[in-house]
Structures are given as C-alpha cells and as structure tokens.
Design an enzyme around this catalytic site. Structure first.
Site, PDB file in Angstrom:
ATOM      1  N   VAL A  11      12.516   1.000  -7.576  1.00 33.73           N
ATOM      2  CA  VAL A  11      13.112   1.916  -6.613  1.00 33.73           C
ATOM      3  C   VAL A  11      14.479   2.326  -7.141  1.00 33.73           C
ATOM      4  CG1 VAL A  11      13.919   2.225  -4.237  1.00 33.73           C
ATOM      5  CG2 VAL A  11      11.873   0.865  -4.689  1.00 33.73           C
ATOM      6  N   LYS A  47      10.584   5.751  -5.195  1.00 30.46           N
ATOM      7  CA  LYS A  47       9.749   4.670  -5.721  1.00 30.46           C
ATOM      8  C   LYS A  47       8.959   5.249  -6.895  1.00 30.46           C
ATOM      9  CE  LYS A  47       6.194   1.351  -4.193  1.00 30.46           C
ATOM     10  NZ  LYS A  47       5.405   0.881  -3.027  1.00 30.46           N
ATOM     11  N   ASP A 100       2.654  -6.615   5.327  1.00 32.27           N
ATOM     12  CA  ASP A 100       3.722  -7.175   4.506  1.00 32.27           C
ATOM     13  C   ASP A 100       5.066  -7.045   5.222  1.00 32.27           C
ATOM     14  OD1 ASP A 100       4.757  -8.537   2.330  1.00 32.27           O
ATOM     15  OD2 ASP A 100       5.030  -6.737   1.101  1.00 32.27           O
TER      16      ASP A 100
END
Length: 371
Positions: free
Chosen positions: A40, A57, A151
C-alpha cells in the site's frame, strides 16, 4: 485450506518508484505498508486544478499466490465495486497495467486502530463506544448485503483526519448464501479467529465476523489480545472454557454493560453469540443517547442496500495481461458519504482528553499511516 500464515509480498523497488500511471493523472508516492499480497502506498490523483489525496493497493499478479489471484482477488474487486458506506473505506478507481492491479482508495490520515492503541494506550470507554458502534454499523451494512468480511481486526480499522472509523481490506471477503454454514475456507487473522474456525469446520461467516468484533472491542479497552495466540490448541481451549479476563486496571473502571457486551460477543457457541442488532440495541450503546438513533447518512446507506443487491455487477472478466495500455476495471467515482457532524462533536470531546494525556512524539508519523 488455511490462510492464517501468509508470506508478505514486496514489489521490486524499481517498479514501486516508477509512476507508470502519471499520464492517467495518478502519482504514486511513499510506501505505507507491505501486505500479504502486495503493498500500500500514498498516492495523489491530479485533474486540472484539483488534487485528491489517496492510498493505492498495488498487486503484481505474477508474484502473488495463484490461489489468491484466481479466487480471492476477483471476489475482492467485485465486492469493493459494490459497497458504499460512511464507515467503509471507499474505492476511488481500479486500474490494471499489464499484470499489475492498482486499487486507489480513500486515504485515512490517522493510521490504523492498532497503532493508535499502541501509541496512546487503551481507549476510554466512551470513545471505544463511538468507534465500536461505527465499525459495527459497517459490518451490519455488509451482512445486509450478504457479504462477510472474514478479516476484521484492529489493523483493518482505519482512523480518518476527523477521528471517524473506517473498515478496510476485503481480501478474504465473499458473498454468502442464506444457509447457516456458508463458509469453509479458514481465513482470518489467528488472534481474531473464533473457535469454529480453529477446529476447521464449515462455519457461518456472519457469526464469525461478530466474534472478531468482540476481540476488537476487548483490544480497544485492554491493549492486549484476550487469548494465547502462540499455541493454537491452548488458544482454542481458552476460548471454549471462556478462560480470559480484563486487565485488573481496566476491570475496575469499565462498566458492567461493556463487560456484558464482550461476554456475549466472545461466546464460543455461534448460535448463542450476539447478533449485530443486539449489539446496536444493547444497554452499553444506549449509555450515550446520541448513538441510539442512526444519522441520516447511516440510514441512507442501509436504505440503498436493496437496490445494490438487485444490481450487483457480474464477476470481472479476465483482463489480458499482454496489453500495454491502462485498462479500467472501475472508473473514477466520487465519495458518496462524508464526515458526520453529529459523530464528530462527540468524538472530538472524547478524543481530545485521550490525546492530551498521551501526547506522542510519533503523532506525525501516525497520521501518515494507513495499513
């Protein structure tokens, strides 16, 4: 398949420093973080006299896990094209240059939640309540869209310049069916994984997300993980026996309502675990009456869900990597939601005391990170 342990991928220095999208108006700047499947970076988009501060990203599909490229990456790109919520990092555009994909997104000036806690210590309960409600609303929106994140962790919760929370990183997200056990891939950061994932059985992605929210809330208040993550077998035993406790210094000052909330989120039996609605309707959230009702923009995001679900974009077509031109996967789009004044007033009053007591020499560095 287990995705707990992944190798960090770093792009070649020569590639990272080149501005191959400069002709398209994008300037790629300094590195922010290196993730599991790419990096990133800070970026800017310049169009005429306007300059937009972004993060990008960068994923080089030649150097990334093949399973991720074929399975998880298409899901991620599909999902981030569809979602739009005030507490989710918005995607500005997605471009591809040969084998490299660039995902340009909102830049969070004050870094991630974990780094904030490391530098400033455990959050005061009233600030934790505001921020936790915001991330819970983001998850509520995703679940209403039939999307599970898979996540959720402090590193994937970012803080904007105005101290609002934004959920990010949809690498392991997926659209799910209505059946209860709708996931079988055992992904998620180990420290935030519920017991049903640790024993590698099919699981409900939504209740798994809720367990991860419980770990996030615990970390917010305690500045530590509730379970032993160095030994997975011991960690599982601690989870099912509910063998965890608050720091003694924290136990004395936090409310019984927040203790009850964490107890019900870290419930080892998925069917007994609190739902999103129970979190938002809990006595702990109601302790701040300003947070009982949704703001106009929070409500609008949910109102738009039926239209978004009915108009989901089809899966991405495979883009040829031998073309030298820049290929557009998602065209430039404007920010849909902006900072919410009602939340900012509460956050500013809560957060100013925390920051004043924990002034850090590294604040400038913190404000430049996004992770």
């Amino acid at each position: 398949m287990s995705l707990f342990h992944v190798k960090t991928t770093k792009l070649d220095k020569d590639f990272s420093k080149t501005n191959i999208l400069k002709s398209d108006g994008y300037i790629i700047l300094d590195n922010i973080s290196n993730g599991s499947y790419g990096e990133v970076r800070h970026a800017k988009y310049i169009q005429e006299d306007n300059e937009l501060n972004l993060a990008v990203k960068i994923i080089d599909t030649r150097k990334t896990n093949k399973d991720y490229v074929s399975k998880f990456l298409p899901r991620e790109l599909d999902i981030i094209r569809q979602i739009n919520h005030p507490y989710i990092i918005y995607t500005h555009s997605i471009l591809q240059k040969k084998t490299v994909i660039f995902v340009f997104m909102e830049f969070a000036e004050r870094g991630d939640l974990l780094q904030f806690i490391i530098e400033h210590g455990p959050l005061e309960e009233r600030l934790a309540r505001i921020w936790f409600r915001q991330v819970t609303l983001a998850v509520q929106y995703l679940h209403t869209m039939e999307i599970v994140h898979r996540d959720i962790k402090c590193e994937n919760i970012l803080i904007t310049e105005n101290y609002n929370i934004k959920l990010t990183d949809f690498s392991f997200s997926k659209c799910v069916s209505s059946k209860r056990l709708n996931c079988s891939t055992y992904c998620c950061s180990l420290s935030y994984a519920p017991p049903e994932i640790l024993i590698t059985r099919p699981y409900d992605g939504k209740t798994s997300d809720i367990w991860s929210l419980g770990v996030v809330l615990y970390v917010m208040l305690n500045k530590k993980i509730p379970f032993n993550r160095k030994n997975m077998k011991l960690m599982y035993q601690q989870q099912v026996k509910r063998d965890w406790e608050h720091r003694s210094s924290v136990e004395k000052i936090i409310s019984e309502n927040v203790k009850l909330c964490i107890d019900n989120l870290l419930q080892p039996e998925p069917r007994k675990r609190w739902t999103i609605d129970q979190i938002l309707d809990s006595d702990w959230i109601k302790m701040d009456r300003r947070l009982v009702n949704m703001t106009e923009q929070e409500s609008l995001a949910l109102v738009e869900v039926p239209n978004r679900k009915n108009n989901k974009k089809k899966h991405l077509k495979k883009i040829k990597a031998d073309r030298s031109d820049t290929q557009q996967i998602l065209g430039k789009r404007s920010r849909r939601f902006f900072s919410i004044a009602q939340q900012l007033d509460a956050i500013s009053s809560s957060n100013s005391e925390t920051i004043n007591r924990n002034t850090s020499k590294n604040m400038l560095k913190l404000s430049q990170r996004i992770v």
